[in-house]
Design a protein around this motif. Structure first.
Motif, PDB file in Angstrom:
ATOM      1  N   GLY A 129       3.008  -1.276   0.291  1.00  0.00           N
ATOM      2  CA  GLY A 129       2.918  -2.731   0.221  1.00  0.00           C
ATOM      3  C   GLY A 129       1.492  -3.228   0.401  1.00  0.00           C
ATOM      4  O   GLY A 129       1.055  -4.169  -0.274  1.00  0.00           O
ATOM      5  N   LYS A 130       0.753  -2.586   1.294  1.00  0.00           N
ATOM      6  CA  LYS A 130      -0.635  -2.978   1.543  1.00  0.00           C
ATOM      7  C   LYS A 130      -1.500  -2.732   0.314  1.00  0.00           C
ATOM      8  O   LYS A 130      -2.391  -3.534   0.005  1.00  0.00           O
ATOM      9  CB  LYS A 130      -1.192  -2.202   2.742  1.00  0.00           C
ATOM     10  CG  LYS A 130      -0.557  -2.584   4.073  1.00  0.00           C
ATOM     11  CD  LYS A 130      -1.190  -1.794   5.217  1.00  0.00           C
ATOM     12  CE  LYS A 130      -0.570  -2.180   6.555  1.00  0.00           C
ATOM     13  NZ  LYS A 130      -1.168  -1.428   7.680  1.00  0.00           N
ATOM     14  N   GLU A 133      -0.902  -5.473  -2.172  1.00  0.00           N
ATOM     15  CA  GLU A 133      -1.506  -6.714  -1.684  1.00  0.00           C
ATOM     16  C   GLU A 133      -3.030  -6.703  -1.866  1.00  0.00           C
ATOM     17  O   GLU A 133      -3.630  -7.709  -2.255  1.00  0.00           O
ATOM     18  CB  GLU A 133      -1.167  -6.923  -0.216  1.00  0.00           C
ATOM     19  CG  GLU A 133       0.289  -7.285   0.048  1.00  0.00           C
ATOM     20  CD  GLU A 133       0.611  -7.350   1.532  1.00  0.00           C
ATOM     21  OE1 GLU A 133      -0.330  -7.252   2.354  1.00  0.00           O
ATOM     22  OE2 GLU A 133       1.803  -7.484   1.877  1.00  0.00           O
ATOM     23  N   LYS A 137      -5.165  -9.244  -4.202  1.00  0.00           N
ATOM     24  CA  LYS A 137      -6.225 -10.058  -3.602  1.00  0.00           C
ATOM     25  C   LYS A 137      -7.552  -9.826  -4.318  1.00  0.00           C
ATOM     26  O   LYS A 137      -8.311 -10.782  -4.567  1.00  0.00           O
ATOM     27  CB  LYS A 137      -6.362  -9.728  -2.114  1.00  0.00           C
ATOM     28  CG  LYS A 137      -7.386 -10.600  -1.387  1.00  0.00           C
ATOM     29  CD  LYS A 137      -7.420 -10.273   0.103  1.00  0.00           C
ATOM     30  CE  LYS A 137      -8.449 -11.130   0.830  1.00  0.00           C
ATOM     31  NZ  LYS A 137      -8.499 -10.817   2.283  1.00  0.00           N
ATOM     32  N   LYS A 152      -5.134  -2.156 -10.110  1.00  0.00           N
ATOM     33  CA  LYS A 152      -3.891  -2.906  -9.893  1.00  0.00           C
ATOM     34  C   LYS A 152      -2.840  -2.485 -10.924  1.00  0.00           C
ATOM     35  O   LYS A 152      -1.667  -2.251 -10.586  1.00  0.00           O
ATOM     36  CB  LYS A 152      -4.157  -4.402  -9.979  1.00  0.00           C
ATOM     37  CG  LYS A 152      -2.918  -5.277  -9.799  1.00  0.00           C
ATOM     38  CD  LYS A 152      -3.290  -6.760  -9.837  1.00  0.00           C
ATOM     39  CE  LYS A 152      -2.074  -7.648  -9.645  1.00  0.00           C
ATOM     40  NZ  LYS A 152      -1.158  -7.584 -10.815  1.00  0.00           N
TER      41      LYS A 152
END
Length: 207
Positions: A129-130, A133, A137, A152
């Motif tokens: 999950g990190k 994220e 970002k 990504k």
């Protein structure tokens, strides 16, 4: 979800202007790296990092080198030492960088991915999950950064494959990242400029 990054050769040996000590040190470190003298290059980056308290790049490259060395490492003790060193220098780089830095966010995601690639059952829940994220970002922070866009998409593709989902949307994103690589101009000869070769490999797999 094993990602292998290839470092683009740094064409910095032809610099003709008068170099500062920082530039001379960085040039030498990259030359050693290109020659395959990883330990010597890393030691050089460490010396520069200690001498240049406001420069985040030497710490960034120490983190990157330890991340790269960890992709195929099977010994958990060695892996842990390398990734802890990578994290230590990433943390330092983040304190030296004056604002949110897409390059550092991407490298942080890479280090977390190292853990997931080594043992998904143990580290997937903690870091997956990190990673998502961080990439989101980074792209929001700098949508023209090709490494942020590619990584990504590459992470998303790996996740889609794992869950048996369609990867076509991610192939389009990777194609878009290559267009960004083609027009990207790093801030200096020493700023990150890697990733295009890997993006082209992944796109070829799409086709």
């Amino acid at each position: 979800m094993k990602t292998i990054l290839f470092i683009a050769l740094f064409t910095i040996t032809g610099l003709t202007h008068a170099q500062t000590n920082f530039e001379k040190g960085m040039t030498k470190a990259f030359e050693l790296w290109e020659e395959g003298k990883w330990d010597d290059a890393e030691n050089m980056f460490e010396r520069i990092a200690k001498a240049e308290e406001d420069e985040w790049l030497p710490n960034y490259y120490i983190a990157q080198m330890n991340s790269l060395k960890s992709w195929n490492e099977k010994d958990e003790t060695v892996l842990k030492a390398q990734l802890e060193k990578a994290q230590e220098h990433l943390d330092i780089a983040m304190t030296k960088s004056e604002e949110d830095n897409a390059e550092l966010l991407v490298m942080q995601a890479q280090v977390y991915t190292n853990w997931v690639a080594y043992d998904g059952a143990t580290y997937g829940m903690k870091y997956a999950g990190k990673v998502a994220e961080l990439y989101a970002k980074a792209v929001k922070l700098d949508p023209t950064n090709p490494r942020a866009v590619f990584c990504k998409a590459d992470w998303g593709m790996g996740s889609a494959k794992y869950f048996g989902q369609d990867t076509a949307p991610f192939c389009k994103e990777i194609e878009a990242s290559i267009e960004l690589f083609d027009t990207f101009k790093p801030e200096s000869d020493f700023h990150p400029n890697w990733g295009k070769e890997r993006a082209e490999q992944v796109l070829a797999e799409c086709k």
